[in-house]
Design a protein around this motif. Structure first.
Motif, PDB file in Angstrom:
ATOM      1  N   VAL A  51       1.173  -1.011  -0.136  1.00 34.57           N
ATOM      2  CA  VAL A  51      -0.283   0.123  -0.174  1.00 34.57           C
ATOM      3  C   VAL A  51       0.693   1.860   0.670  1.00 34.57           C
ATOM      4  CG1 VAL A  51      -1.304   1.368   1.327  1.00 34.57           C
ATOM      5  CG2 VAL A  51      -2.080  -0.828   1.195  1.00 34.57           C
ATOM      6  N   ARG A  52       2.122   1.625   1.151  1.00 34.38           N
ATOM      7  CA  ARG A  52       2.638   2.547   1.861  1.00 34.38           C
ATOM      8  C   ARG A  52       3.453   2.984  -0.163  1.00 34.38           C
ATOM      9  NH1 ARG A  52       5.479   1.111   7.423  1.00 34.38           N
ATOM     10  NH2 ARG A  52       2.979   1.727   8.290  1.00 34.38           N
ATOM     11  N   THR A  53       3.811   2.418  -1.193  1.00 38.06           N
ATOM     12  CA  THR A  53       4.951   1.894  -2.147  1.00 38.06           C
ATOM     13  C   THR A  53       4.018   2.066  -3.651  1.00 38.06           C
ATOM     14  OG1 THR A  53       5.014  -0.163  -2.625  1.00 38.06           O
ATOM     15  CG2 THR A  53       6.467   0.888  -1.243  1.00 38.06           C
ATOM     16  N   LYS A  71      -8.177  -0.951   7.243  1.00 34.22           N
ATOM     17  CA  LYS A  71      -6.723  -0.998   7.325  1.00 34.22           C
ATOM     18  C   LYS A  71      -5.607  -0.416   5.920  1.00 34.22           C
ATOM     19  CE  LYS A  71      -4.418  -2.875   9.963  1.00 34.22           C
ATOM     20  NZ  LYS A  71      -3.488  -3.958  11.077  1.00 34.22           N
ATOM     21  N   GLU A  72      -6.487  -0.932   4.802  1.00 39.36           N
ATOM     22  CA  GLU A  72      -5.349  -0.552   3.548  1.00 39.36           C
ATOM     23  C   GLU A  72      -5.852   0.767   2.898  1.00 39.36           C
ATOM     24  OE1 GLU A  72      -5.535  -5.441   1.923  1.00 39.36           O
ATOM     25  OE2 GLU A  72      -6.619  -3.826   1.285  1.00 39.36           O
ATOM     26  N   ILE A  73      -7.316   1.186   2.955  1.00 37.68           N
ATOM     27  CA  ILE A  73      -7.946   1.960   2.347  1.00 37.68           C
ATOM     28  C   ILE A  73      -7.036   4.122   3.695  1.00 37.68           C
ATOM     29  CG2 ILE A  73      -9.166   4.593   2.448  1.00 37.68           C
ATOM     30  CD1 ILE A  73     -11.109   1.416   1.834  1.00 37.68           C
ATOM     31  N   LEU A  74      -6.960   3.725   4.865  1.00 42.38           N
ATOM     32  CA  LEU A  74      -6.383   4.433   5.872  1.00 42.38           C
ATOM     33  C   LEU A  74      -4.954   4.535   5.536  1.00 42.38           C
ATOM     34  CD1 LEU A  74      -8.167   4.168   9.110  1.00 42.38           C
ATOM     35  CD2 LEU A  74      -8.661   5.716   7.265  1.00 42.38           C
ATOM     36  N   GLU A  75      -4.211   3.497   5.293  1.00 47.71           N
ATOM     37  CA  GLU A  75      -3.234   3.300   5.093  1.00 47.71           C
ATOM     38  C   GLU A  75      -2.248   4.019   3.919  1.00 47.71           C
ATOM     39  OE1 GLU A  75       0.955   2.986   6.748  1.00 47.71           O
ATOM     40  OE2 GLU A  75      -0.845   2.003   7.439  1.00 47.71           O
ATOM     41  N   ALA A  76      -3.257   4.023   3.327  1.00 46.20           N
ATOM     42  CA  ALA A  76      -2.721   4.726   1.632  1.00 46.20           C
ATOM     43  C   ALA A  76      -3.035   6.453   1.972  1.00 46.20           C
ATOM     44  CB  ALA A  76      -4.099   4.743   0.936  1.00 46.20           C
ATOM     45  N   PHE A  77      -4.998   6.204   2.719  1.00 41.71           N
ATOM     46  CA  PHE A  77      -4.806   8.365   3.279  1.00 41.71           C
ATOM     47  C   PHE A  77      -3.835   8.501   4.191  1.00 41.71           C
ATOM     48  CE2 PHE A  77      -7.104  11.321   5.663  1.00 41.71           C
ATOM     49  CZ  PHE A  77      -7.327  11.949   4.640  1.00 41.71           C
ATOM     50  N   ARG A  78      -3.321   8.018   4.917  1.00 41.39           N
ATOM     51  CA  ARG A  78      -2.045   8.363   5.772  1.00 41.39           C
ATOM     52  C   ARG A  78      -0.805   8.483   4.464  1.00 41.39           C
ATOM     53  NH1 ARG A  78      -4.101   4.990   9.978  1.00 41.39           N
ATOM     54  NH2 ARG A  78      -3.359   3.786   8.992  1.00 41.39           N
ATOM     55  N   ASP A  86      -1.093   9.946   1.952  1.00 40.05           N
ATOM     56  CA  ASP A  86      -0.817  10.878   0.982  1.00 40.05           C
ATOM     57  C   ASP A  86      -1.014  10.110  -0.581  1.00 40.05           C
ATOM     58  OD1 ASP A  86      -1.528  13.441   2.199  1.00 40.05           O
ATOM     59  OD2 ASP A  86       0.610  13.290   1.968  1.00 40.05           O
ATOM     60  N   ILE A  87      -1.892   8.645  -0.528  1.00 40.25           N
ATOM     61  CA  ILE A  87      -1.895   7.707  -1.631  1.00 40.25           C
ATOM     62  C   ILE A  87      -3.516   8.118  -2.217  1.00 40.25           C
ATOM     63  CG2 ILE A  87      -1.639   5.821  -2.553  1.00 40.25           C
ATOM     64  CD1 ILE A  87       1.035   4.911  -0.653  1.00 40.25           C
ATOM     65  N   ARG A  88      -3.266   8.414  -3.835  1.00 40.86           N
ATOM     66  CA  ARG A  88      -4.554   8.668  -4.109  1.00 40.86           C
ATOM     67  C   ARG A  88      -5.709   7.130  -3.655  1.00 40.86           C
ATOM     68  NH1 ARG A  88      -6.384  12.598  -7.595  1.00 40.86           N
ATOM     69  NH2 ARG A  88      -4.231  13.244  -8.476  1.00 40.86           N
ATOM     70  N   VAL A  89      -6.590   7.821  -3.183  1.00 39.40           N
ATOM     71  CA  VAL A  89      -7.634   6.527  -2.758  1.00 39.40           C
ATOM     72  C   VAL A  89      -8.774   6.739  -4.621  1.00 39.40           C
ATOM     73  CG1 VAL A  89      -9.515   5.386  -1.264  1.00 39.40           C
ATOM     74  CG2 VAL A  89      -6.669   5.587  -0.634  1.00 39.40           C
ATOM     75  N   VAL A  90      -9.139   5.528  -5.077  1.00 41.69           N
ATOM     76  CA  VAL A  90     -10.333   5.622  -6.158  1.00 41.69           C
ATOM     77  C   VAL A  90     -11.565   5.069  -5.417  1.00 41.69           C
ATOM     78  CG1 VAL A  90     -10.756   5.483  -8.480  1.00 41.69           C
ATOM     79  CG2 VAL A  90      -8.603   6.351  -7.949  1.00 41.69           C
ATOM     80  N   PRO A  91     -12.330   5.829  -4.921  1.00 42.24           N
ATOM     81  CA  PRO A  91     -13.544   4.266  -5.160  1.00 42.24           C
ATOM     82  C   PRO A  91     -13.970   3.855  -6.388  1.00 42.24           C
ATOM     83  CG  PRO A  91     -13.633   6.143  -3.535  1.00 42.24           C
ATOM     84  CD  PRO A  91     -13.230   6.516  -4.681  1.00 42.24           C
ATOM     85  N   VAL A  92     -14.134   2.813  -6.687  1.00 41.59           N
ATOM     86  CA  VAL A  92     -14.766   1.686  -7.932  1.00 41.59           C
ATOM     87  C   VAL A  92     -15.874   1.574  -7.428  1.00 41.59           C
ATOM     88  CG1 VAL A  92     -14.398  -0.031  -9.474  1.00 41.59           C
ATOM     89  CG2 VAL A  92     -12.340   1.416  -8.897  1.00 41.59           C
ATOM     90  N   ASP A 138      -4.089   8.132 -17.271  1.00 45.36           N
ATOM     91  CA  ASP A 138      -3.468   9.791 -16.802  1.00 45.36           C
ATOM     92  C   ASP A 138      -3.133  10.055 -15.925  1.00 45.36           C
ATOM     93  OD1 ASP A 138      -4.372  10.117 -19.878  1.00 45.36           O
ATOM     94  OD2 ASP A 138      -6.878  10.440 -19.131  1.00 45.36           O
ATOM     95  N   LEU A 139      -3.708   9.655 -14.685  1.00 49.27           N
ATOM     96  CA  LEU A 139      -2.873  10.123 -13.263  1.00 49.27           C
ATOM     97  C   LEU A 139      -1.844   9.371 -13.107  1.00 49.27           C
ATOM     98  CD1 LEU A 139      -6.629   8.748 -11.352  1.00 49.27           C
ATOM     99  CD2 LEU A 139      -4.754  11.264 -11.407  1.00 49.27           C
ATOM    100  N   VAL A 140      -1.126   8.575 -13.690  1.00 47.01           N
ATOM    101  CA  VAL A 140       0.271   7.936 -13.063  1.00 47.01           C
ATOM    102  C   VAL A 140       1.700   7.656 -14.237  1.00 47.01           C
ATOM    103  CG1 VAL A 140       1.295   6.262 -12.249  1.00 47.01           C
ATOM    104  CG2 VAL A 140      -1.228   6.504 -10.982  1.00 47.01           C
ATOM    105  N   PRO A 141       2.449   8.804 -14.389  1.00 44.09           N
ATOM    106  CA  PRO A 141       3.490   8.689 -15.376  1.00 44.09           C
ATOM    107  C   PRO A 141       3.975   7.395 -15.487  1.00 44.09           C
ATOM    108  CG  PRO A 141       3.573  10.802 -13.645  1.00 44.09           C
ATOM    109  CD  PRO A 141       2.285   9.539 -13.488  1.00 44.09           C
TER     110      PRO A 141
END
Length: 235
Positions: free
Chosen positions: A54-56, A83-90, A92-98, A145-148
């Motif tokens: 998640v962190r990387t 836990k995974e969603i909150l870890e990404a949020f903490r 600053d990893i973009r979270v995209v709900p699908v 578009d979001l990730v080079p």
């Protein structure tokens, strides 16, 4: 290092997770997509493997189906989806709900624990099996578009263009065979021995998209490909 982390709840989104995993790996490559049930090797400690990936990652896809809210432990550390969603949020990893399925709506704030209230403000994507091809392409396009790094790895962006139509132009040919494919324009064509010393006897076969000529020919052969409707009376 995976750029895309697929977050899903068992019993709610694992089928969609598998479909997305396969489609995104086909487009961006295996190394750029993480899905726990495929990516964790036997014997690895799944908790540390999940958190480190998640962190990387660059983006976490939070798959939300119509039973996503049913987990009693939602919003606590006992729920790995949370836990995974909150870890990404903490981090600053973009979270995209699908949103899975055409009828699934984004969770309302009244239905979420305080730790996940921010999720309702995230722009969503949608995946529905009835519009499978369109939705998978749209999700892949959005991620590129979001990730080079994904744009650089995008296999659909490097597909060769379709070959151009063949164009041929033929002038005077003697003692030769001539084969044309595609668009054909010509002036005078001689097939066989020097036609200037022989009679003008030919075998000539025509059809839509094909022309066959054999024998001695002189004074020109004009070729036209494509169906031409017969002229009407008086036209």
């Amino acid at each position: 290092m995976p750029e895309i982390f697929i977050n899903y709840r068992t019993g709610d989104g694992e089928q969609a997770a598998t479909t997305l995993d396969n489609a995104l790996r086909t487009r961006f490559g295996d190394d750029h997509v993480y899905r726990a049930s495929r990516s964790i090797a036997p014997g690895d400690l799944f908790d540390s493997d999940l958190i480190s990936n998640v962190r990387t990652s660059s983006v976490l896809l939070a798959l939300i189906g119509d039973r996503w809210l049913d987990k009693p432990t939602l919003g606590t550390d006992e729920d790995w989806v949370t836990k995974e969603i909150l870890e990404a949020f903490r981090h600053d990893i973009r979270v995209v709900p699908v949103l899975i399925g055409r009828r699934t709506e984004r969770p309302a704030k009244r239905d979420l624990p305080d730790s996940l209230l921010w999720l309702t403000d995230c722009q969503t994507l949608r995946y529905d099996h009835q519009t499978d091809e369109r939705d998978l392409k749209h999700i892949g396009d959005a991620l590129a578009d979001l990730v080079p790094a994904l744009a650089a790895a995008d296999r659909t962006a490097h597909q060769p263009d379709a070959p151009a139509a063949t164009g041929n132009s033929t002038g005077d040919l003697h003692n030769s065979w001539v084969v044309h494919t595609g668009q054909v324009t010509g002036s005078t064509v001689h097939i066989g021995p020097d036609a200037s010393r022989h009679s003008h006897h030919t075998v000539h076969q025509n059809g839509t998209g094909a022309n066959y000529v054999a024998g001695d020919n002189h004074d020109g052969i004009r070729q036209s490909f494509g169906a031409t409707p017969p002229a009407e009376d008086g036209k």
